[in-house]
Design an enzyme around this catalytic site. Structure first.
Site, PDB file in Angstrom:
ATOM      1  N   CYS A   1      -1.637   5.712   7.202  1.00 45.67           N
ATOM      2  CA  CYS A   1      -2.576   5.163   7.160  1.00 45.67           C
ATOM      3  C   CYS A   1      -2.278   3.992   8.962  1.00 45.67           C
ATOM      4  CB  CYS A   1      -3.321   4.418   6.374  1.00 45.67           C
ATOM      5  SG  CYS A   1      -4.764   3.825   6.690  1.00 45.67           S
TER       6      CYS A   1
ATOM      7  N   GLN B   1     -18.740 -10.657   9.466  1.00 44.86           N
ATOM      8  CA  GLN B   1     -17.760 -11.171   9.444  1.00 44.86           C
ATOM      9  C   GLN B   1     -16.756 -10.391   8.733  1.00 44.86           C
ATOM     10  OE1 GLN B   1     -15.858 -12.208  12.429  1.00 44.86           O
ATOM     11  NE2 GLN B   1     -17.211 -13.599  13.173  1.00 44.86           N
TER      12      GLN B   1
ATOM     13  N   CYS C   1      -3.077  -1.016   9.055  1.00 44.16           N
ATOM     14  CA  CYS C   1      -2.441  -1.213   8.759  1.00 44.16           C
ATOM     15  C   CYS C   1      -0.894  -1.058   9.758  1.00 44.16           C
ATOM     16  CB  CYS C   1      -2.059  -1.952   7.854  1.00 44.16           C
ATOM     17  SG  CYS C   1      -3.072  -3.011   6.186  1.00 44.16           S
TER      18      CYS C   1
ATOM     19  N   CYS D   1       0.433  -1.192   0.608  1.00 47.34           N
ATOM     20  CA  CYS D   1      -0.181  -0.216   0.406  1.00 47.34           C
ATOM     21  C   CYS D   1       1.157   1.315   0.295  1.00 47.34           C
ATOM     22  CB  CYS D   1      -0.718   0.255   0.874  1.00 47.34           C
ATOM     23  SG  CYS D   1      -2.428   1.231   1.299  1.00 47.34           S
TER      24      CYS D   1
ATOM     25  N   ASP E   1     -29.395 -10.947  28.352  1.00 48.32           N
ATOM     26  CA  ASP E   1     -28.134  -9.810  29.313  1.00 48.32           C
ATOM     27  C   ASP E   1     -27.257 -11.490  29.717  1.00 48.32           C
ATOM     28  OD1 ASP E   1     -26.556  -9.500  30.032  1.00 48.32           O
ATOM     29  OD2 ASP E   1     -27.506  -7.602  31.789  1.00 48.32           O
TER      30      ASP E   1
ATOM     31  N   PHE F   1     -23.914 -15.597  22.068  1.00 46.11           N
ATOM     32  CA  PHE F   1     -24.211 -14.088  20.737  1.00 46.11           C
ATOM     33  C   PHE F   1     -23.506 -14.452  19.538  1.00 46.11           C
ATOM     34  CE2 PHE F   1     -21.056 -14.675  25.284  1.00 46.11           C
ATOM     35  CZ  PHE F   1     -21.200 -13.207  24.980  1.00 46.11           C
TER      36      PHE F   1
ATOM     37  N   CYS G   1     -12.051 -12.510  19.311  1.00 41.93           N
ATOM     38  CA  CYS G   1     -11.316 -11.627  18.424  1.00 41.93           C
ATOM     39  C   CYS G   1     -10.528 -10.640  19.719  1.00 41.93           C
ATOM     40  CB  CYS G   1     -12.482 -10.327  18.175  1.00 41.93           C
ATOM     41  SG  CYS G   1     -13.286  -9.955  19.325  1.00 41.93           S
TER      42      CYS G   1
ATOM     43  N   ASN H   1     -24.905 -16.537  12.686  1.00 38.50           N
ATOM     44  CA  ASN H   1     -23.669 -16.956  11.045  1.00 38.50           C
ATOM     45  C   ASN H   1     -23.362 -18.066  11.761  1.00 38.50           C
ATOM     46  OD1 ASN H   1     -21.151 -15.934   9.086  1.00 38.50           O
ATOM     47  ND2 ASN H   1     -20.543 -16.368  11.466  1.00 38.50           N
TER      48      ASN H   1
ATOM     49  N   CYS I   1      -7.577   0.913  -1.437  1.00 41.45           N
ATOM     50  CA  CYS I   1      -6.690   0.620  -0.035  1.00 41.45           C
ATOM     51  C   CYS I   1      -6.969  -0.989  -0.434  1.00 41.45           C
ATOM     52  CB  CYS I   1      -7.654   0.499   1.015  1.00 41.45           C
ATOM     53  SG  CYS I   1      -7.543  -0.070   1.908  1.00 41.45           S
TER      54      CYS I   1
END
Length: 467
Positions: free
Chosen positions: A88, A300, A91, A82, A377, A329, A425, A334, A178
């Site tokens: 930027c 995702q 990344c 890039c 919850d 969750f 994640c 998905n 990008c």
């Protein structure tokens, strides 16, 4: 007097140039060397390199330096693809060969596990370096991201800068293309800049979200059922006038964009008449299931990794037709839809009622009648206080946000669910939650990286626990 003396010392050292040997990368992918018996952090430097730097920040326990030149270069250094890399903030690791990026991420997870487990008194049970690593899930390291938020900033003359935030600042880097964005999102920046320059209502846009999606129906009748369509969500700070609406319409027709206006309260299509309908967005799973979503919903961002991740989850859980599976969750479903095709029953739980309704809709349109979805919850004692306590679940899958699932895993352990598949994640909260399960008698059977965010420091991980 002492304070003035310290200020002078700081001023002198902050412009100092020196040569540093880089020892390692920190958890953010920043090179770390030693200077004056303390770590010095150098963005862009790699392990085993000798670099010339300028000190830009001096603290009592560490320093930060700007990379000036490389005297001895690492064999693992590559030329960033890039043109905006280093300015930027999107990344972090384009200068590092992709296989070494994966090693860095695996070491990051292992180190966090070792640190957290040792503080919890369970180091004897498992060490980070001894984790049962499986082969990582990989995809193309370029052109993988199908959703991104593009910033828009206006100067005093209402000239727009369009791009992503620079590192450690709120200022935008002006982006021309990008290479981590999918086609044709990666080359949309000059088109947007040209369009914004023609708007009559100036400084009226906060940001523009770009999405690649399958389109069930668009404002263009000839493009129904088209795949890989471009959707733009415009955060409009001021109402559009007729001239600007017509300008957006002309660009939308020319480039086949679906344009949605977000006024801060709701999102509505730019064009919505009896003959010109707004888009219904979806994406496909590897098993041909369709996930329908709104432009504001979380999906995702790496389509290839998402499909491979679902396939690995199915393989690791080794579902049988008699299994009852709890999907925490669950989002839009998905994972739920794929699980339901191999299990007796899937119960999905989400914190937001609207998402529960969307997951239920996705199950219906995919003709799955063995899915149930509930709102709860998941940061409370819901599992122990509700009907779920009376259910017998054979396996559980959870895919929480970055905050992790501390409460949920504590309750899973008390329910003695035999198999737990955790998709994470954030490796720090994953290590914390893993320690809870291991302390309650679970064994960490398998762990693997999923390179959802190539070229960045971000880590996605899948872990299988068995009781």
């Amino acid at each position: 007097m002492a304070n003035f003396f310290k200020a002078k010392i700081k001023e002198k050292t902050c412009n100092q140039r020196l040569t540093v040997s880089v020892e390692k990368l920190d958890i953010n992918g920043v090179g770390v060397g030693r200077w004056q018996n303390k770590p010095v952090f150098i963005a862009g430097a790699l392990p085993h390199e000798v670099v010339e730097v300028k000190i830009i920040e001096q603290k009592s326990k560490y320093a930060r330096a700007k990379l000036i030149s490389i005297t001895k270069q690492s064999d693992n250094r590559v030329e960033p693809l890039c043109q905006h890399f280093g300015v930027c903030g999107g990344c972090d690791l384009q200068m590092l060969v992709i296989d070494e990026q994966l090693i860095f991420k695996q070491n990051k997870v292992s180190d966090l596990f070792s640190r957290f487990f040792s503080t919890q008194g369970i180091a004897k049970k498992i060490e980070g370096k001894d984790l049962p690593w499986q082969a990582p899930i990989k995809s193309s390291p370029w052109h993988y991201r199908r959703k991104a938020r593009i910033g828009v900033q206006f100067d005093k003359k209402s000239h727009a800068t369009i791009g992503f935030r620079q590192k450690a600042t709120n200022q935008l880097a002006a982006i021309k293309s990008c290479p981590v964005l999918v086609e044709p999102l990666n080359v949309i920046f000059p088109l947007l800049k040209k369009l914004l320059a023609q708007l009559t209502v100036q400084s009226a846009i906060g940001h523009i979200e770009v999405i690649q999606a399958d389109i069930v129906e668009t404002i263009f009748a000839e493009q129904r059922q088209k795949d890989d369509h471009v959707v733009l969500v415009i955060r409009q700070l001021k109402p559009m006038n007729k001239t600007d609406i017509e300008l957006w319409q002309s660009y939308a027709r020319k480039y086949r964009w679906q344009v949605i206006i977000d006024d801060g309260n709701k999102q509505l299509p730019l064009v919505s008449t009896k003959d010109e309908n707004s888009a219904v967005l979806s994406y496909s799973l590897a098993d041909k299931s369709k996930i329908y979503f709104a432009s504001s919903d979380f999906i995702q961002i790496n389509h290839q990794i998402n499909n491979a991740m679902i396939d690995q989850a199915l393989a690791w859980l080794n579902l049988s037709p008699s299994d009852n599976v709890l999907d925490l969750f669950c989002g839009l479903g998905n994972f739920s839809l794929a699980l339901a095709k191999h299990a007796k029953l899937v119960v999905g739980v989400e914190g937001v009622q609207v998402m529960v309704e969307k997951a239920s809709h996705n199950a219906r349109v995919n003709e799955l009648d063995n899915c149930q979805f509930y709102q709860a919850d998941l940061n409370s004692n819901w599992l122990l206080d509700s009907w779920a306590k009376a259910q017998v679940f054979d396996k559980v899958l959870l895919d929480p946000a970055r905050a992790g699932a501390e409460q949920a895993v504590s309750q899973i352990a008390k329910l003695h669910i035999p198999s737990v598949l955790y998709v994470s994640c954030d490796p720090a909260t994953l290590a914390r939650d893993s320690a809870i399960l291991i302390a309650q008698g679970y064994k960490l059977e398998k762990i693997s990286l999923m390179d959802m965010f190539a070229q960045t420091k971000h880590v996605e991980t899948m872990v299988l626990f068995t009781l």
